[in-house]
Design an enzyme around this catalytic site. Structure first.
Site, PDB file in Angstrom:
ATOM      1  CB  SER A 100      -4.645   7.937  -0.382  1.00  0.00           C
ATOM      2  OG  SER A 100      -3.878   6.979   0.271  1.00  0.00           O
ATOM      3  CG  ASP A 241      -4.698   3.419   1.905  1.00  0.00           C
ATOM      4  OD1 ASP A 241      -4.711   2.257   1.462  1.00  0.00           O
ATOM      5  OD2 ASP A 241      -4.149   4.366   1.316  1.00  0.00           O
ATOM      6  CG  ASP A 243      -5.373   4.627  -2.633  1.00  0.00           C
ATOM      7  OD1 ASP A 243      -5.059   4.460  -1.437  1.00  0.00           O
ATOM      8  OD2 ASP A 243      -4.587   5.096  -3.472  1.00  0.00           O
ATOM      9  CG  ASP A 245      -1.717   3.223  -1.857  1.00  0.00           C
ATOM     10  OD1 ASP A 245      -2.344   3.286  -0.776  1.00  0.00           O
ATOM     11  OD2 ASP A 245      -1.237   4.236  -2.420  1.00  0.00           O
TER      12      ASP A 245
HETATM   13 MG    MG Z   1      -3.312   5.048  -0.302  1.00  0.00          MG
END
Ligand code: MG
Length: 451
Positions: A100, A241, A243, A245
């Site tokens: 992340s 960020d 990844d 999300d």
């Molecule tokens: Mg993340």
């Protein structure tokens, strides 16, 4: 209804995390793979972010799953919400190799359930038990799984996000995207372009050394994005960020939009058309309550962690309560009509729709939101739970929320004291309508924490 926090050994609030090759070795990831494969037989999707350790760890994960008898579909590099979206529609479970927002040397595993949500505490503990007790199953030679690669499936997610809005919603709006060399490089510029935006991007090459900035989209790291928004006269900048999300924004004047204010702005947009409760952790600004009330709605608070928000949203819906929106004050927002997990690409796309309706620049919308002042601090504390017990007694005359640590709710202020699950420290947050009022409650609280 509400998902309770349980003690886990390997998994934190967002999966397993650690320094690759040190805490997070291929051997450990292999055992996570066999454990997951034993729990969720069938076809499992595997994806990863752009980290340099990703291919090695994804190979170990796949080896474990195949050995347990699962078939594996390797989706390659993609955002976590893209994998979650695909798992919900096509697979029996999934796992993403990602750390992340953590620095480049880290990596981790997020495990995804068949419904696309991150695995909850109870099932994570079952998975951990398989690892620590060595009870995962290995399939015999004629039942070992098969692997196929499907790197183009991410396209389905891009189409779904862009297709959630009427064609032409972007209306030629200029947007600067900064995926931070992470997984969103594949998706967000494409989503915005399909919506009809003109898109400039930076840090949009996938590179696990993260040469442009760290994966955490901090105001400091986003200074080049802010400059580019100003020099190009863009409507806004968006960054993710590692990844994707989460999404955060730079307004048209080049200012970082604090994440609680971003949440408030988007909550206001959603609640205009969608009646229902808003779900968020106890660490979120009261701004969200103010916005929800404006629309005749209310906030339901959860423990800190996106899985608690997602699972509470599911629980409420199952009970028959309409849930309009959910999210955290860190740029992680959940759009229940799309999917029940944080989605940075959907957040970026929703900002485009919001501006199309608002007919005002983002900076004006942010400035028009009610003002709150927040103090955040970490304190070293060995006996976090002892401290919380003491504070519950001291503040027994106040309105208390004990969902996660202690939240003291007053007329124009609130404070949260919450022990860390992993370190000997407590997190303290105080918020009020002004700095003076926030300081007053902070001093009162500290008088009892450090008498
Ligand atoms: Mg993340």
């Amino acid at each position: 209804m509400e998902e309770k926090k349980l003690e886990k050994r390997l998994f934190g609030t967002n999966g397993v995390r650690g320094v690759a090759g040190k805490d997070l070795t291929p051997a450990l990831v292999l055992s996570i793979g066999t454990a997951l494969g034993s729990m969720r037989p069938g076809t499992i999707a595997v994806g990863r972010d752009t980290r340099t350790s990703g291919p090695a760890l994804a190979s170990a994960l796949k080896a474990g799953l195949l050995s347990a008898g699962c078939d594996v579909v390797d989706l390659g590099v993609l955002p976590t919400p893209a994998l979650q979206y695909l798992v919900r529609d096509h697979f029996d479970a999934g796992a993403v190799v990602t750390a992340s927002h953590n620095p480049p040397e880290y990596n981790g595993i997020k495990v995804v359930e068949p419904d696309g949500t991150e695995m909850g505490d109870e099932q994570c503990i079952v998975l951990e038990d398989h690892i620590f007790k060595g009870t995962a199953c290995h399939a015999p030679w004629d039942r070992v799984g098969r692997e196929v690669a499907a790197p183009s499936m991410v396209e389905e997610y891009v189409k779904a996000v862009a297709g959630s809005f009427p064609p032409g919603t972007g209306d030629g709006r200029l947007v600067v995207a900064d995926p931070g060399c992470g997984a969103a490089a594949l998706t967000t510029p494409d989503i915005l372009t399909r919506m009809g935006c003109r898109v400039f991007s930076l840090n949009s090459q996938m590179d696990g050394t993260f040469p442009g900035r760290l994966p955490e989209p901090s105001p400091e790291g986003l200074a080049p994005l802010a400059d580019l928004v100003k020099t190009t006269g863009a409507d806004f900048g968006v960054a993710h960020d590692g990844d994707a999300d989460r999404a955060v924004f730079i307004d048209d004047r080049g200012r970082f939009v604090e994440e609680n204010r971003q949440f408030g702005l988007i909550a206001d947009f959603i609640c205009r058309t969608q009646k229902g409760v808003v779900v968020t952790p106890v660490s979120t600004s009261r701004l969200i309550e103010v916005i929800a009330r404006r629309h005749g709605s209310r906030v339901v608070y959860t423990a800190v962690g996106s899985i608690y928000v997602a699972r509470t949203m599911i629980g409420l819906s199952t009970e028959g309560t309409t849930v309009a929106f959910g999210g955290e004050g860190n740029g992680g927002l959940i759009f229940p009509g799309h999917q029940l997990c944080r989605d940075g690409g959907m957040t970026a796309a929703t900002m485009v729709a919001l501006l199309a309706h608002a007919r005002q620049p983002l900076s004006a919308l942010v400035d028009a939101l009610p003002q709150f002042f927040m103090i955040k601090e970490k304190l070293r504390e060995k006996d976090g739970s002892g401290l919380i017990k003491r504070l519950i007694e001291v503040f027994s005359g106040d309105s208390l929320d004990l969902t996660d640590g202690i939240r003291i709710n007053r007329e124009d202020s609130w404070a949260l004291v919450r022990p860390s699950g992993t370190e000997p420290l407590v997190r303290v947050m105080v918020e009020s309508v002004s700095e003076t009022r926030a300081r007053e409650l902070y001093e009162e609280l500290m008088g009892h924490i450090r008498p």
